[in-house]
Design an enzyme around this catalytic site. Sequence first.
Site, PDB file in Angstrom:
ATOM      1  CG  ASP A   1      -2.077   0.901   1.118  1.00  0.00           C
ATOM      2  OD1 ASP A   1      -2.298   1.454   0.028  1.00  0.00           O
ATOM      3  OD2 ASP A   1      -2.780   1.087   2.122  1.00  0.00           O
TER       4      ASP A   1
ATOM      5  CG  ASN B 171      -7.460  -2.881  -5.998  1.00  0.00           C
ATOM      6  OD1 ASN B 171      -6.491  -3.606  -5.789  1.00  0.00           O
ATOM      7  ND2 ASN B 171      -7.826  -1.957  -5.110  1.00  0.00           N
TER       8      ASN B 171
HETATM    9  C1  FPP Z   1      -2.146   0.114  -3.134  1.00  0.00           C
HETATM   10  O1  FPP Z   1      -1.542   1.368  -3.308  1.00  0.00           O
HETATM   11  C2  FPP Z   1      -1.665  -0.797  -4.092  1.00  0.00           C
HETATM   12  C3  FPP Z   1      -2.417  -1.458  -5.013  1.00  0.00           C
HETATM   13  C4  FPP Z   1      -3.856  -1.297  -5.167  1.00  0.00           C
HETATM   14  C5  FPP Z   1      -1.867  -2.400  -5.929  1.00  0.00           C
HETATM   15  C6  FPP Z   1      -0.496  -2.881  -5.628  1.00  0.00           C
HETATM   16  C7  FPP Z   1       0.127  -3.075  -6.909  1.00  0.00           C
HETATM   17  C8  FPP Z   1       1.421  -2.969  -7.207  1.00  0.00           C
HETATM   18  C9  FPP Z   1       2.504  -2.795  -6.226  1.00  0.00           C
HETATM   19  C10 FPP Z   1       1.841  -3.029  -8.606  1.00  0.00           C
HETATM   20  C11 FPP Z   1       1.386  -4.222  -9.339  1.00  0.00           C
HETATM   21  C12 FPP Z   1       2.001  -5.419  -8.787  1.00  0.00           C
HETATM   22  C13 FPP Z   1       2.784  -6.233  -9.464  1.00  0.00           C
HETATM   23  C14 FPP Z   1       3.347  -7.413  -8.771  1.00  0.00           C
HETATM   24  C15 FPP Z   1       3.120  -6.013 -10.875  1.00  0.00           C
HETATM   25  P1  FPP Z   1      -2.492   2.586  -3.607  1.00  0.00           P
HETATM   26  O2  FPP Z   1      -2.554   2.773  -5.055  1.00  0.00           O
HETATM   27  O3  FPP Z   1      -3.817   2.348  -2.952  1.00  0.00           O
HETATM   28  O4  FPP Z   1      -1.733   3.752  -2.912  1.00  0.00           O
HETATM   29  P2  FPP Z   1      -2.418   4.983  -2.146  1.00  0.00           P
HETATM   30  O5  FPP Z   1      -3.223   4.398  -1.014  1.00  0.00           O
HETATM   31  O6  FPP Z   1      -1.250   5.774  -1.674  1.00  0.00           O
HETATM   32  O7  FPP Z   1      -3.260   5.709  -3.153  1.00  0.00           O
END
Ligand code: FPP
Length: 232
Positions: free
Chosen positions: A13, A61
């Site tokens: 996250d 998501n």
């Molecule tokens: C949360 O950060 C993260 C996700 C919803 C997806 C996690 C995905 C990755 C790390 C990339 C894809 C993975 C691979 C293995 C290719 P957020 O976007 O909610 O961050 P925020 O809360 O700061 O907005």
Amino acid sequence: MNNLPRHVGIIMDGNGRWAKKRGLPRSAGHRAGAQNLKTISEFAGEMGIKYITAYAFSTENWKRPKEEVDELMNLLLSYLRDKKILSGKKVTIKVIGDRSALSDEINKEIDVIEDYTKNNDGMVMYLAINYGGRQEIVKSIKDMYDDIKEGKIEKADICENLISERIYTPDVPDADLIIRPSGEKRLSNFLMWQSAYSEFWFSDINWPDFTTADFTQAILDYQGRNRRFGGV
Ligand code: FPP
């Protein structure tokens, strides 16, 4: 070293906030997050951790703007296509989640990478894609219903083990430790069945900034915990 968690879950996250702080698009944060997963899982494998489950895309998501969903899917595609993912590190890659909603292209790459890494005998890395803990439990119940209908089991057989055998990770120990950076302190539908007695480690660091030293700290904290599993 003799008290390592066998299975570590990671909620990656804070990618969006990492990018925003730098004036970059959210997709740059996801790219940095994906890169960091390689660094951390390679380190964890060398440390002797046997199973990592990383939350890459949840069943919720899809609610994000289409552009971000598309970017995440493209990132996943290139990640899966990268035959050098943890290459030489003997890592087996497996994907968990509802694959029916993923594109044919992604499904094909999942089959390819799972097959390509299946004989590796180091760590197993589960990538949770279109994964939801509740959806996983529903899937187990549906599978059980089929087995009852086919006369393989009956109501009296239903027990925790029968559910554990039907989740996505049947042969894997429950998550000993779940790491969630970026300041949020919730499970967000991750490994719900497997986290009944998990230890949690939270920090304010955004996932792309989460280092091997932070990972080590999480393991050391875990090793100081007194796990009683309901006993005394
Ligand atoms: C949360 O950060 C993260 C996700 C919803 C997806 C996690 C995905 C990755 C790390 C990339 C894809 C993975 C691979 C293995 C290719 P957020 O976007 O909610 O961050 P925020 O809360 O700061 O907005």
